[in-house]
Design a protein around this motif. Structure first.
Motif, mmCIF file in Angstrom:
data_model
loop_
_atom_site.group_PDB
_atom_site.id
_atom_site.type_symbol
_atom_site.label_atom_id
_atom_site.label_comp_id
_atom_site.label_asym_id
_atom_site.label_seq_id
_atom_site.Cartn_x
_atom_site.Cartn_y
_atom_site.Cartn_z
ATOM 1 N N THR A 53 62.896 -58.161 -24.754
ATOM 2 C CA THR A 53 64.265 -58.619 -25.010
ATOM 3 C C THR A 53 65.301 -57.540 -24.731
ATOM 4 O OG1 THR A 53 63.961 -58.073 -27.348
ATOM 5 C CG2 THR A 53 63.599 -60.362 -26.699
ATOM 6 N N GLU A 54 64.879 -56.287 -24.681
ATOM 7 C CA GLU A 54 65.770 -55.163 -24.387
ATOM 8 C C GLU A 54 64.971 -54.180 -23.554
ATOM 9 O OE1 GLU A 54 68.817 -52.326 -24.392
ATOM 10 O OE2 GLU A 54 68.986 -54.309 -25.263
ATOM 11 N N ILE A 55 65.486 -53.839 -22.378
ATOM 12 C CA ILE A 55 64.771 -52.912 -21.516
ATOM 13 C C ILE A 55 65.740 -51.837 -21.055
ATOM 14 C CG2 ILE A 55 63.441 -52.620 -19.389
ATOM 15 C CD1 ILE A 55 62.791 -55.654 -19.572
ATOM 16 N N VAL A 60 62.335 -50.148 -25.207
ATOM 17 C CA VAL A 60 61.970 -51.513 -24.828
ATOM 18 C C VAL A 60 61.682 -52.257 -26.122
ATOM 19 C CG1 VAL A 60 60.332 -52.989 -23.617
ATOM 20 C CG2 VAL A 60 60.981 -50.789 -22.624
ATOM 21 N N ASP A 61 62.423 -53.327 -26.366
ATOM 22 C CA ASP A 61 62.153 -54.187 -27.516
ATOM 23 C C ASP A 61 61.335 -55.377 -27.021
ATOM 24 O OD1 ASP A 61 63.648 -52.562 -29.156
ATOM 25 O OD2 ASP A 61 65.389 -53.879 -29.222
ATOM 26 N N VAL A 62 60.238 -55.632 -27.711
ATOM 27 C CA VAL A 62 59.379 -56.761 -27.367
ATOM 28 C C VAL A 62 59.257 -57.644 -28.601
ATOM 29 C CG1 VAL A 62 57.110 -57.491 -26.564
ATOM 30 C CG2 VAL A 62 58.088 -55.338 -25.736
ATOM 31 N N THR A 63 59.616 -58.911 -28.447
ATOM 32 C CA THR A 63 59.443 -59.872 -29.527
ATOM 33 C C THR A 63 58.075 -60.526 -29.359
ATOM 34 O OG1 THR A 63 61.807 -60.301 -29.660
ATOM 35 C CG2 THR A 63 60.347 -61.963 -30.623
ATOM 36 N N TYR A 64 57.262 -60.421 -30.403
ATOM 37 C CA TYR A 64 55.927 -61.014 -30.401
ATOM 38 C C TYR A 64 55.940 -62.272 -31.252
ATOM 39 C CZ TYR A 64 54.025 -56.767 -28.368
ATOM 40 O OH TYR A 64 53.744 -55.720 -27.524
ATOM 41 N N HIS A 65 55.475 -63.366 -30.662
ATOM 42 C CA HIS A 65 55.265 -64.616 -31.393
ATOM 43 C C HIS A 65 53.751 -64.835 -31.415
ATOM 44 C CE1 HIS A 65 59.515 -65.536 -31.300
ATOM 45 N NE2 HIS A 65 59.514 -65.325 -29.990
ATOM 46 N N ILE A 66 53.203 -64.919 -32.612
ATOM 47 C CA ILE A 66 51.759 -65.068 -32.777
ATOM 48 C C ILE A 66 51.483 -66.389 -33.488
ATOM 49 C CG2 ILE A 66 49.690 -64.075 -33.832
ATOM 50 C CD1 ILE A 66 51.275 -61.343 -33.603
ATOM 51 N N VAL A 82 59.475 -57.962 -34.010
ATOM 52 C CA VAL A 82 59.990 -57.202 -32.879
ATOM 53 C C VAL A 82 59.426 -55.791 -32.944
ATOM 54 C CG1 VAL A 82 62.042 -56.285 -31.740
ATOM 55 C CG2 VAL A 82 62.116 -58.552 -32.792
ATOM 56 N N HIS A 83 58.887 -55.320 -31.819
ATOM 57 C CA HIS A 83 58.409 -53.941 -31.710
ATOM 58 C C HIS A 83 59.366 -53.192 -30.786
ATOM 59 C CE1 HIS A 83 53.918 -54.819 -32.696
ATOM 60 N NE2 HIS A 83 54.741 -55.487 -33.485
ATOM 61 N N SER A 84 59.886 -52.072 -31.243
ATOM 62 C CA SER A 84 60.712 -51.205 -30.410
ATOM 63 C C SER A 84 59.836 -50.069 -29.915
ATOM 64 C CB SER A 84 61.892 -50.654 -31.207
ATOM 65 O OG SER A 84 62.792 -51.688 -31.524
ATOM 66 N N LEU A 85 59.699 -49.985 -28.610
ATOM 67 C CA LEU A 85 58.828 -48.986 -27.994
ATOM 68 C C LEU A 85 59.656 -48.032 -27.141
ATOM 69 C CD1 LEU A 85 56.433 -51.784 -26.889
ATOM 70 C CD2 LEU A 85 55.914 -50.153 -28.680
ATOM 71 N N SER A 86 59.250 -46.803 -27.087
ATOM 72 C CA SER A 86 59.947 -45.811 -26.275
ATOM 73 C C SER A 86 59.064 -45.396 -25.116
ATOM 74 C CB SER A 86 60.287 -44.575 -27.107
ATOM 75 O OG SER A 86 61.168 -44.892 -28.140
ATOM 76 N N PRO A 87 59.470 -45.698 -23.884
ATOM 77 C CA PRO A 87 58.706 -45.195 -22.741
ATOM 78 C C PRO A 87 58.729 -43.667 -22.758
ATOM 79 C CG PRO A 87 60.312 -46.846 -22.060
ATOM 80 C CD PRO A 87 60.612 -46.497 -23.477
ATOM 81 N N SER A 88 57.655 -43.054 -22.290
ATOM 82 C CA SER A 88 57.561 -41.601 -22.268
ATOM 83 C C SER A 88 57.534 -41.089 -20.839
ATOM 84 C CB SER A 88 56.291 -41.142 -22.994
ATOM 85 O OG SER A 88 56.359 -41.499 -24.350
ATOM 86 N N TYR A 89 58.085 -39.903 -20.673
ATOM 87 C CA TYR A 89 58.170 -39.260 -19.368
ATOM 88 C C TYR A 89 57.504 -37.893 -19.462
ATOM 89 C CZ TYR A 89 61.432 -42.982 -18.398
ATOM 90 O OH TYR A 89 61.994 -44.227 -18.226
#
Length: 130
Positions: A53-55, A60-66, A82-89
């Motif tokens: 939902t946010e990139i 990156v926010d990912v909404t999970y529907h289970i 909603v999981h907020s993830l941080s890409p790493s470099y």
């Protein structure tokens, strides 16, 4: 940085830290997409829909529907979060390692040992406490 320093404080000199992270260049190049997964077992059926939902470069926010259905049931229970993830470099990991007392032993594509590329979603870093 605080987390890296805390982990370092718990390890003896030479202790290892394994990190598996989302590889930022792949996130930017491929873009997260909607993914569906269904599993069946003694527990019944679980279906998961992951919707980014946010990139951005930072998050990156990912909404999970289970959806879960007990075995032999036509009724589903739905859970969402909603999981907020941080890409790493690699430069970020190198800086965090240096500032917290680690050296990077290796960085490689997770589960293959290949060199990370913009097609690599998951990278394993192995760090050693100095």
């Amino acid at each position: 940085l605080k987390a890296f320093k805390n982990i370092h404080s718990k390890l003896a000199k030479g202790g290892l830290l394994a990190l598996e992270v989302w590889h930022g260049p792949a996130v930017e190049f491929q873009k997260p997409e909607v993914r569906y997964k269904t599993v069946f077992g003694d527990f019944g059926e679980i279906a998961r829909i992951a919707i980014p939902t946010e990139i951005s470069r930072e998050r990156v926010d990912v909404t999970y529907h289970i959806f879960h259905s007990e075995k032999d049931s036509d009724t589903y229970k739905k859970y969402s979060e909603v999981h907020s993830l941080s890409p790493s470099y690699s430069d970020q990991i190198a800086q965090l390692a240096s500032l917290s007392g680690f050296e990077i032993l290796t960085s490689q594509e997770f589960m293959t040992s290949n060199t990370p590329s913009r097609d690599t979603w998951s990278v394993l870093y192995l760090l050693r406490a100095t």
